[in-house]
Design an enzyme around this catalytic site. Structure first.
Site, PDB file in Angstrom:
ATOM      1  CB  SER A 107      -0.776  -0.055   1.463  1.00  0.00           C
ATOM      2  OG  SER A 107      -1.371   1.392   1.599  1.00  0.00           O
ATOM      3  CD  GLN A 128      -2.354   1.945  -3.237  1.00  0.00           C
ATOM      4  OE1 GLN A 128      -2.081   1.819  -1.966  1.00  0.00           O
ATOM      5  NE2 GLN A 128      -2.545   3.082  -3.609  1.00  0.00           N
ATOM      6  CE1 TYR A 130      -4.948   5.486  -2.424  1.00  0.00           C
ATOM      7  CE2 TYR A 130      -3.945   4.819  -0.428  1.00  0.00           C
ATOM      8  CZ  TYR A 130      -5.030   4.815  -1.096  1.00  0.00           C
ATOM      9  OH  TYR A 130      -6.226   3.990  -0.723  1.00  0.00           O
ATOM     10  CB  THR A 156      -5.379   3.431  -5.705  1.00  0.00           C
ATOM     11  OG1 THR A 156      -4.869   2.158  -5.392  1.00  0.00           O
ATOM     12  CG2 THR A 156      -6.884   3.526  -5.105  1.00  0.00           C
ATOM     13  NE  ARG A 165     -13.486   3.544   4.175  1.00  0.00           N
ATOM     14  CZ  ARG A 165     -11.937   3.708   3.804  1.00  0.00           C
ATOM     15  NH1 ARG A 165     -11.211   3.871   4.599  1.00  0.00           N
ATOM     16  NH2 ARG A 165     -11.572   3.770   2.571  1.00  0.00           N
ATOM     17  CE  LYS A 249      -6.792  -2.155  -5.004  1.00  0.00           C
ATOM     18  NZ  LYS A 249      -7.463  -1.196  -4.426  1.00  0.00           N
ATOM     19  CB  SER A 271     -11.277  -2.409  -7.146  1.00  0.00           C
ATOM     20  OG  SER A 271     -11.214  -2.182  -5.755  1.00  0.00           O
ATOM     21  CG  HIS A 273     -10.770   1.639  -1.767  1.00  0.00           C
ATOM     22  ND1 HIS A 273      -9.822   2.257  -2.801  1.00  0.00           N
ATOM     23  CD2 HIS A 273     -10.357   1.524  -0.664  1.00  0.00           C
ATOM     24  CE1 HIS A 273      -8.799   2.497  -1.915  1.00  0.00           C
ATOM     25  NE2 HIS A 273      -9.032   2.207  -0.729  1.00  0.00           N
ATOM     26  NE  ARG A 276     -11.337   0.072   3.466  1.00  0.00           N
ATOM     27  CZ  ARG A 276     -11.299  -0.294   4.983  1.00  0.00           C
ATOM     28  NH1 ARG A 276     -12.021  -1.041   5.381  1.00  0.00           N
ATOM     29  NH2 ARG A 276     -10.401   0.491   5.508  1.00  0.00           N
ATOM     30  CG  ASP A 304      -9.881  -5.571  -5.028  1.00  0.00           C
ATOM     31  OD1 ASP A 304     -10.945  -5.063  -5.398  1.00  0.00           O
ATOM     32  OD2 ASP A 304      -8.755  -4.934  -4.919  1.00  0.00           O
ATOM     33  N   GLY A 305     -12.640  -7.570  -4.159  1.00  0.00           N
ATOM     34  CA  GLY A 305     -13.735  -7.210  -3.511  1.00  0.00           C
ATOM     35  C   GLY A 305     -14.810  -8.536  -3.138  1.00  0.00           C
ATOM     36  CB  ILE A 307     -12.322 -12.925  -3.539  1.00  0.00           C
ATOM     37  CG1 ILE A 307     -12.799 -12.171  -4.899  1.00  0.00           C
ATOM     38  CG2 ILE A 307     -11.797 -14.089  -3.786  1.00  0.00           C
ATOM     39  CD1 ILE A 307     -11.939 -11.757  -5.678  1.00  0.00           C
TER      40      ILE A 307
END
Ligand SMILES: Cc1cc2nc3c(=O)[nH]c(=O)nc-3n(C[C@H](O)[C@H](O)[C@H](O)COP(=O)(O)O)c2cc1C
Length: 386
Positions: A107, A128, A130, A156, A165, A249, A271, A273, A276, A304-305, A307
């Protein structure tokens, strides 16, 4: 932890070990958590069509991702602040991934520096990104990733602003995680976690070790990274500067894929996320066929998500994914038992993928295709034109 038999069971172990606020920060999603739940429900709706008369005595679930061989079509997604689960954080995840012969995407908000994580095994790592707000900072960060020998840059693009959240709001969670009186109180009933959090390898308040290798760290740490719009201009800019493979991503619609593949993007991760960010977005597996069709073989497509089972991975591959990523499952493993928890999560997936492939009548996972999916339960590939 070696006796844990499913990802859901590992989640319960994580819940037992973590203070409520920390568990919620990992387990939760945005808003009403509709998308988060739908990520899983959508997999549950899809039914498989096994082929009975296949010789599955010899099986091979290995594959390649952007030219790199991996032992199974499952990788570890980038999860920031893994240190709140366990002080081994990204180092433990990277070691477990290397041991299992798969890839870990580190990340952009990791707890260790990019050099520290790279020392575990750069071939098995994606970085990854940002994207930082200004070009000079971005250039420096991309350069540091290249010098540390990361081969894949995964940018991403689904986090332009801070998401809502609500579990975190309710729990008063601060990022970086600070020890509050409330947390110390919660810690009394979670002594294992508290000891590790206060005295573990990273017993200091600096959560974003990644940025220590970069002078823009101070600037970014004060605004909390991640929340930056990424535009097509940025993708072109990155493509010009990054000489390894480039993955985007957070793709959630087919009509954006053409511009990305034209720009020279090598991989697309479907994805949301993990539910989120934008609550109400479609489940990832429902989006997948649209992106696979739009990518038209010009980029590898990952998803992803939600799985949680080997069979989920096979469903995604049958619908055109090259491989899958998981986030929460290995964070649960990390929280439950550190590195050996991640080992066990990867073992569970590896066994389930092999077992489900055999029962599906598919001895090589490259042979998975749409006929293994019941069309009645499959989402329409394209609902929008263009
Ligand atoms: C605790 C946590 C932190 C995350 N941090 C990041 C991150 O720093 N960068 C990123 O691109 N995605 C991040 N994600 C999203 C994951 O990469 C992945 O898309 C998502 O977890 C997949 O869904 P799943 O948890 O259902 O497997 C994070 C997810 C979780 C659960």
């Amino acid at each position: 932890v070696d006796r844990v038999i499913s990802i859901d069971e590992m989640r319960l172990h994580a819940r037992r070990r973590l203070p409520r606020a920390v568990f919620d920060a990992i387990d939760g999603g945005a808003g009403d958590e509709l998308t988060m739940r739908d990520n899983r429900d959508a997999f549950r709706r899809i039914r498989l069509r096994p082929r009975a008369l296949a010789d599955v005595s010899q099986r091979d679930v290995s594959t390649t991702v952007l030219g790199v061989p991996i032992s199974m079509p499952l990788m570890l997604a980038p999860c920031g602040m893994a240190r709140m689960a366990d002080s081994g954080a990204e180092i433990s995840a990277a070691k477990a991934a290397v041991r299992a012969g798969t890839i870990f995407a580190v990340s952009g908000a990791a707890s260790y520096s990019l050099e520290e994580v790279a020392s575990v095994g750069p071939n098995a790592l994606w970085y990854q990104l940002y994207l930082p707000p200004n070009r000079a900072d971005a250039e420096q960060l991309v350069g540091a990733a290249a010098r540390a020998n990361y081969r894949v840059l995964c940018v991403t693009v689904d986090s332009p602003v801070a998401p809502k959240r609500e579990r975190d709001f309710r729990n008063g969670l601060t990022i970086p995680l600070r020890v509050s009186a409330k947390m110390l109180l919660a810690g009394v009933s979670k002594p294992g976690w508290t000891r590790d959090f206060l005295f573990g390898r990273l017993g200091r308040s600096d959560e974003f070790g990644f940025y220590r290798s970069w002078s823009g760290y101070q600037r970014l740490a004060t605004t909390i990274s991640g929340f930056m719009p990424v535009t097509m201009d940025d993708i072109h800019w990155l493509r010009d500067r990054w000489h390894g493979k480039l993955v985007v991503k957070g793709v959630q619609r087919g009509d954006e894929c053409r511009a990305l593949t034209d720009a020279g993007v090598d991989g697309l991760v479907v994805s949301n996320h993990g539910g989120r960010n934008l609550d109400g977005a479609r489940a990832s597996i429902d989006v997948l066929p649209e992106v696979v069709a739009a990518a038209d073989g010009r980029a590898e497509v990952f998803v992803d998500g939600g799985i949680r089972r080997g069979a989920d991975v096979l469903k995604a591959l049958a619908l055109g994914a090259r491989a899958c990523l998981v986030g929460r499952p290995y964070m649960y493993g990390l929280a439950a038992a550190g590195e050996s928890g991640v080992d066990q999560v990867l073992r569970i997936f590896s066994n389930e993928i092999d077992n489900a492939a055999a029962l599906l009548g598919c001895s090589r996972i490259q042979d998975l295709e749409a006929s293994f999916i019941d069309v009645e339960t499959r989402t329409e590939p394209l609902r929008h034109s263009g």
